[in-house]
Design a protein around this motif. Structure first.
Motif, PDB file in Angstrom:
ATOM      1  N   VAL A  44     -58.616  31.783  71.869  1.00 60.86           N
ATOM      2  CA  VAL A  44     -58.849  33.028  71.135  1.00 60.86           C
ATOM      3  C   VAL A  44     -59.954  33.844  71.789  1.00 60.86           C
ATOM      4  CG1 VAL A  44     -58.092  32.022  68.944  1.00 60.86           C
ATOM      5  CG2 VAL A  44     -60.529  31.975  69.563  1.00 60.86           C
ATOM      6  N   THR A  45     -59.902  35.150  71.552  1.00 61.87           N
ATOM      7  CA  THR A  45     -60.965  36.062  71.962  1.00 61.87           C
ATOM      8  C   THR A  45     -61.687  36.540  70.713  1.00 61.87           C
ATOM      9  OG1 THR A  45     -59.712  36.805  73.895  1.00 61.87           O
ATOM     10  CG2 THR A  45     -61.518  38.212  73.156  1.00 61.87           C
ATOM     11  N   SER A  46     -63.004  36.537  70.752  1.00 66.50           N
ATOM     12  CA  SER A  46     -63.805  36.908  69.588  1.00 66.50           C
ATOM     13  C   SER A  46     -64.264  38.360  69.694  1.00 66.50           C
ATOM     14  CB  SER A  46     -65.016  35.980  69.474  1.00 66.50           C
ATOM     15  OG  SER A  46     -65.812  36.327  68.359  1.00 66.50           O
ATOM     16  N   TYR A  47     -64.172  39.070  68.567  1.00 69.13           N
ATOM     17  CA  TYR A  47     -64.618  40.461  68.485  1.00 69.13           C
ATOM     18  C   TYR A  47     -65.630  40.566  67.348  1.00 69.13           C
ATOM     19  CZ  TYR A  47     -60.256  41.105  71.079  1.00 69.13           C
ATOM     20  OH  TYR A  47     -59.238  41.003  71.998  1.00 69.13           O
ATOM     21  N   LYS A  48     -66.829  41.046  67.656  1.00 78.46           N
ATOM     22  CA  LYS A  48     -67.861  41.181  66.629  1.00 78.46           C
ATOM     23  C   LYS A  48     -68.397  42.611  66.625  1.00 78.46           C
ATOM     24  CE  LYS A  48     -69.358  36.345  66.677  1.00 78.46           C
ATOM     25  NZ  LYS A  48     -70.496  35.401  66.813  1.00 78.46           N
ATOM     26  N   ARG A  49     -68.519  43.162  65.433  1.00 77.20           N
ATOM     27  CA  ARG A  49     -69.078  44.498  65.257  1.00 77.20           C
ATOM     28  C   ARG A  49     -69.988  44.472  64.031  1.00 77.20           C
ATOM     29  NH1 ARG A  49     -66.280  44.341  69.229  1.00 77.20           N
ATOM     30  NH2 ARG A  49     -64.700  45.848  69.953  1.00 77.20           N
ATOM     31  N   ALA A  50     -71.068  45.246  64.058  1.00 85.84           N
ATOM     32  CA  ALA A  50     -71.975  45.316  62.903  1.00 85.84           C
ATOM     33  C   ALA A  50     -72.834  46.565  63.002  1.00 85.84           C
ATOM     34  CB  ALA A  50     -72.855  44.072  62.831  1.00 85.84           C
ATOM     35  N   ASP A  51     -73.175  47.121  61.848  1.00 84.08           N
ATOM     36  CA  ASP A  51     -74.059  48.284  61.794  1.00 84.08           C
ATOM     37  C   ASP A  51     -74.615  48.399  60.375  1.00 84.08           C
ATOM     38  OD1 ASP A  51     -75.468  50.476  62.602  1.00 84.08           O
ATOM     39  OD2 ASP A  51     -73.727  51.805  62.858  1.00 84.08           O
ATOM     40  N   SER A  52     -75.725  49.132  60.257  1.00 86.82           N
ATOM     41  CA  SER A  52     -76.376  49.274  58.949  1.00 86.82           C
ATOM     42  C   SER A  52     -76.961  50.678  58.790  1.00 86.82           C
ATOM     43  CB  SER A  52     -77.505  48.247  58.781  1.00 86.82           C
ATOM     44  OG  SER A  52     -77.026  46.936  58.865  1.00 86.82           O
ATOM     45  N   THR A  53     -77.048  51.101  57.541  1.00 87.66           N
ATOM     46  CA  THR A  53     -77.810  52.289  57.174  1.00 87.66           C
ATOM     47  C   THR A  53     -78.798  51.849  56.096  1.00 87.66           C
ATOM     48  OG1 THR A  53     -76.323  52.932  55.361  1.00 87.66           O
ATOM     49  CG2 THR A  53     -75.787  53.753  57.572  1.00 87.66           C
ATOM     50  N   LYS A  54     -79.492  52.793  55.521  1.00 84.22           N
ATOM     51  CA  LYS A  54     -80.448  52.451  54.470  1.00 84.22           C
ATOM     52  C   LYS A  54     -79.737  51.835  53.273  1.00 84.22           C
ATOM     53  CE  LYS A  54     -84.096  54.383  51.532  1.00 84.22           C
ATOM     54  NZ  LYS A  54     -84.867  55.593  51.161  1.00 84.22           N
ATOM     55  N   TYR A  55     -78.515  52.284  53.007  1.00 85.00           N
ATOM     56  CA  TYR A  55     -77.840  51.844  51.795  1.00 85.00           C
ATOM     57  C   TYR A  55     -76.558  51.051  52.056  1.00 85.00           C
ATOM     58  CZ  TYR A  55     -81.052  54.959  49.405  1.00 85.00           C
ATOM     59  OH  TYR A  55     -82.196  55.561  48.914  1.00 85.00           O
ATOM     60  N   ALA A  56     -76.369  50.569  53.270  1.00 88.22           N
ATOM     61  CA  ALA A  56     -75.146  49.782  53.518  1.00 88.22           C
ATOM     62  C   ALA A  56     -75.250  48.974  54.795  1.00 88.22           C
ATOM     63  CB  ALA A  56     -73.931  50.696  53.589  1.00 88.22           C
ATOM     64  N   HIS A  57     -74.483  47.884  54.814  1.00 88.60           N
ATOM     65  CA  HIS A  57     -74.297  47.076  56.020  1.00 88.60           C
ATOM     66  C   HIS A  57     -72.824  46.710  56.107  1.00 88.60           C
ATOM     67  CE1 HIS A  57     -74.693  43.964  59.077  1.00 88.60           C
ATOM     68  NE2 HIS A  57     -73.894  43.240  58.328  1.00 88.60           N
ATOM     69  N   ILE A  58     -72.289  46.754  57.320  1.00 94.29           N
ATOM     70  CA  ILE A  58     -70.911  46.315  57.530  1.00 94.29           C
ATOM     71  C   ILE A  58     -70.874  45.425  58.762  1.00 94.29           C
ATOM     72  CG2 ILE A  58     -70.357  48.403  58.879  1.00 94.29           C
ATOM     73  CD1 ILE A  58     -67.454  48.116  57.843  1.00 94.29           C
ATOM     74  N   ASN A 126     -70.190  56.230  53.756  1.00 92.75           N
ATOM     75  CA  ASN A 126     -70.078  57.441  52.934  1.00 92.75           C
ATOM     76  C   ASN A 126     -70.115  57.115  51.444  1.00 92.75           C
ATOM     77  OD1 ASN A 126     -69.922  59.081  55.182  1.00 92.75           O
ATOM     78  ND2 ASN A 126     -67.686  59.135  55.215  1.00 92.75           N
ATOM     79  N   GLN A 127     -69.359  56.079  51.047  1.00 93.02           N
ATOM     80  CA  GLN A 127     -69.309  55.737  49.627  1.00 93.02           C
ATOM     81  C   GLN A 127     -70.640  55.163  49.144  1.00 93.02           C
ATOM     82  OE1 GLN A 127     -65.960  53.219  48.717  1.00 93.02           O
ATOM     83  NE2 GLN A 127     -64.460  54.811  49.188  1.00 93.02           N
ATOM     84  N   SER A 128     -71.310  54.378  49.968  1.00 88.16           N
ATOM     85  CA  SER A 128     -72.601  53.818  49.570  1.00 88.16           C
ATOM     86  C   SER A 128     -73.658  54.909  49.459  1.00 88.16           C
ATOM     87  CB  SER A 128     -73.056  52.750  50.566  1.00 88.16           C
ATOM     88  OG  SER A 128     -73.225  53.299  51.861  1.00 88.16           O
ATOM     89  N   GLN A 129     -73.607  55.902  50.354  1.00 90.40           N
ATOM     90  CA  GLN A 129     -74.553  57.011  50.282  1.00 90.40           C
ATOM     91  C   GLN A 129     -74.297  57.844  49.031  1.00 90.40           C
ATOM     92  OE1 GLN A 129     -77.223  57.731  52.570  1.00 90.40           O
ATOM     93  NE2 GLN A 129     -77.725  58.892  50.700  1.00 90.40           N
ATOM     94  N   ALA A 130     -73.017  58.080  48.719  1.00 92.02           N
ATOM     95  CA  ALA A 130     -72.685  58.836  47.507  1.00 92.02           C
ATOM     96  C   ALA A 130     -73.154  58.097  46.258  1.00 92.02           C
ATOM     97  CB  ALA A 130     -71.178  59.082  47.447  1.00 92.02           C
ATOM     98  N   ASP A 131     -72.997  56.775  46.264  1.00 93.39           N
ATOM     99  CA  ASP A 131     -73.452  55.957  45.139  1.00 93.39           C
ATOM    100  C   ASP A 131     -74.974  56.032  45.006  1.00 93.39           C
ATOM    101  OD1 ASP A 131     -73.099  53.752  43.082  1.00 93.39           O
ATOM    102  OD2 ASP A 131     -74.316  52.685  44.554  1.00 93.39           O
ATOM    103  N   ALA A 132     -75.688  55.943  46.127  1.00 93.35           N
ATOM    104  CA  ALA A 132     -77.153  56.021  46.113  1.00 93.35           C
ATOM    105  C   ALA A 132     -77.619  57.393  45.641  1.00 93.35           C
ATOM    106  CB  ALA A 132     -77.704  55.720  47.497  1.00 93.35           C
ATOM    107  N   ASP A 133     -76.935  58.441  46.096  1.00 92.58           N
ATOM    108  CA  ASP A 133     -77.303  59.800  45.672  1.00 92.58           C
ATOM    109  C   ASP A 133     -77.122  59.984  44.169  1.00 92.58           C
ATOM    110  OD1 ASP A 133     -77.859  60.404  48.290  1.00 92.58           O
ATOM    111  OD2 ASP A 133     -75.955  61.451  48.660  1.00 92.58           O
TER     112      ASP A 133
END
Length: 323
Positions: A44-58, A126-133
């Motif tokens: 298998v080949t592994s693919y990893k992605r990640a990023d964060s903002t003040k109000y979310a992480h994915i 976008n949804q996490s920012q709208a929720d925080a707002d």
């Protein structure tokens, strides 16, 4: 002359020994099941992605078969369908699809993963920012809180989290199992776990085992489901009765359903896992247990019997030996 004959005899014996050792096929011990499985492992080949903002992480962690053979190709195509279905519905518990399938080169897996990652990331952010707002607006406009209380509440606005994983968790010469799981938190009382669960594939042809247990056997398999769940809910100090277990479960009609996640094979037996809220409260976690193959065999589908072939044969041989 005798000495020359003796030396010649020794040389002949040494040559014979070398020839015997070099003829690997006839003198090597047969491979064990573990060695056969290792030799035929799905790469298998592994693919990893990640990023964060003040109000979310994915975060994404994905493993896909890398081979061009028919088995690897078939398994990879099914897993790509899983990725499309899960990530295009990110944060949605309904049938709403947020974006279309990938339309680029289907052989460019990096581009495909980037597409699904970028699309789902935009939705989560976008949804996490709208929720925080919205939360911030409610707090700042409140006439019932002091300025100090408002500052504390604003600092405590929760951050969303979404992690998707699709990874290989088990493999033998007969089958390979991947686990599809979403771990999410969207600012509520607690997070949760979702996903397609345990995906078992036959390594004979790459086919997906969509049913491990015959659905029609749910009534007959009830005693084994009860026994398995009793082992999960009971502790060393507290042993539940069947009546106490049934009172604890949140089910309809007094019949325990088969789990939505398909059971998956291991050396110890068939593993059953129920999702959060599926048959019990959130506090119960994800009820699970292992069903030995000797007990599971009468209820297996043809697909299930095929991928568990070696385990079933070993179970039969063990039963004969005990007799």
């Amino acid at each position: 002359m005798k000495q020359k004959n003796f030396i010649l005899t020794i040389l002949v014996a040494l040559v014979a020994a070398v020839i015997t050792l070099s003829c690997g096929g006839r003198t090597q011990a047969p491979q064990t099941d573990e060695e056969v499985a290792a030799d035929s492992q799905l790469q298998v080949t592994s693919y990893k992605r990640a990023d964060s903002t003040k109000y979310a992480h994915i975060g994404l962690e994905i493993e896909l078969p890398q081979g061009s053979d028919a088995v690897s190709t078939a398994i990879r195509q099914k897993l790509l369908q899983v990725i499309d279905e899960r990530l295009s519905h990110v944060t949605s518990f309904e049938e709403e699809r947020f974006f279309p399938p990938f339309q680029g080169n289907s052989e460019d897996l990096d581009a495909m993963i980037d597409y699904y990652y970028d699309q789902s990331k935009a939705i989560v952010f976008n949804q996490s920012q709208a929720d925080a707002d919205e939360r911030a607006k409610y707090i700042t406009e409140s006439t019932e809180m002091t300025e100090e209380e408002k500052a504390e509440r604003l600092a405590e606005i929760p951050s969303w989290e979404y992690d998707f994983s699709l990874t290989k968790i088990g493999e033998t010469a007969d089958y390979v199992v991947f686990l599809s799981q979403d771990v999410f938190y969207m600012g509520g009382a607690h997070g949760g776990i979702n996903g397609d669960g345990y995906l078992t594939f036959s390594k004979a042809d790459g086919s997906f085992v969509d049913r491990m247990i015959e659905p029609s056997s749910v009534a007959d398999i009830q005693p084994l489901l009860v026994e398995g769940l009793l082992s999960y809910f009971s502790t060393d100090d507290v042993k539940l009765t069947k009546e106490q277990l049934m009172e604890q479960l949140d089910i309809e009609g007094g019949q325990i359903p088969l789990p939505a996640y398909q059971p998956y094979p291991t050396e110890e037996g068939l593993v059953f896992v129920y999702q959060q809220y599926e048959i019990a409260s959130y506090a119960a976690g994800m009820p699970s247990f292992v069903l030995p193959y000797a007990q599971a065999e009468p209820f297996l589908t043809a697909q299930g019997k095929a991928v568990c072939r070696q385990y079933l044969e070993n179970s039969t041989e063990s039963g004969k030996a005990e007799k």
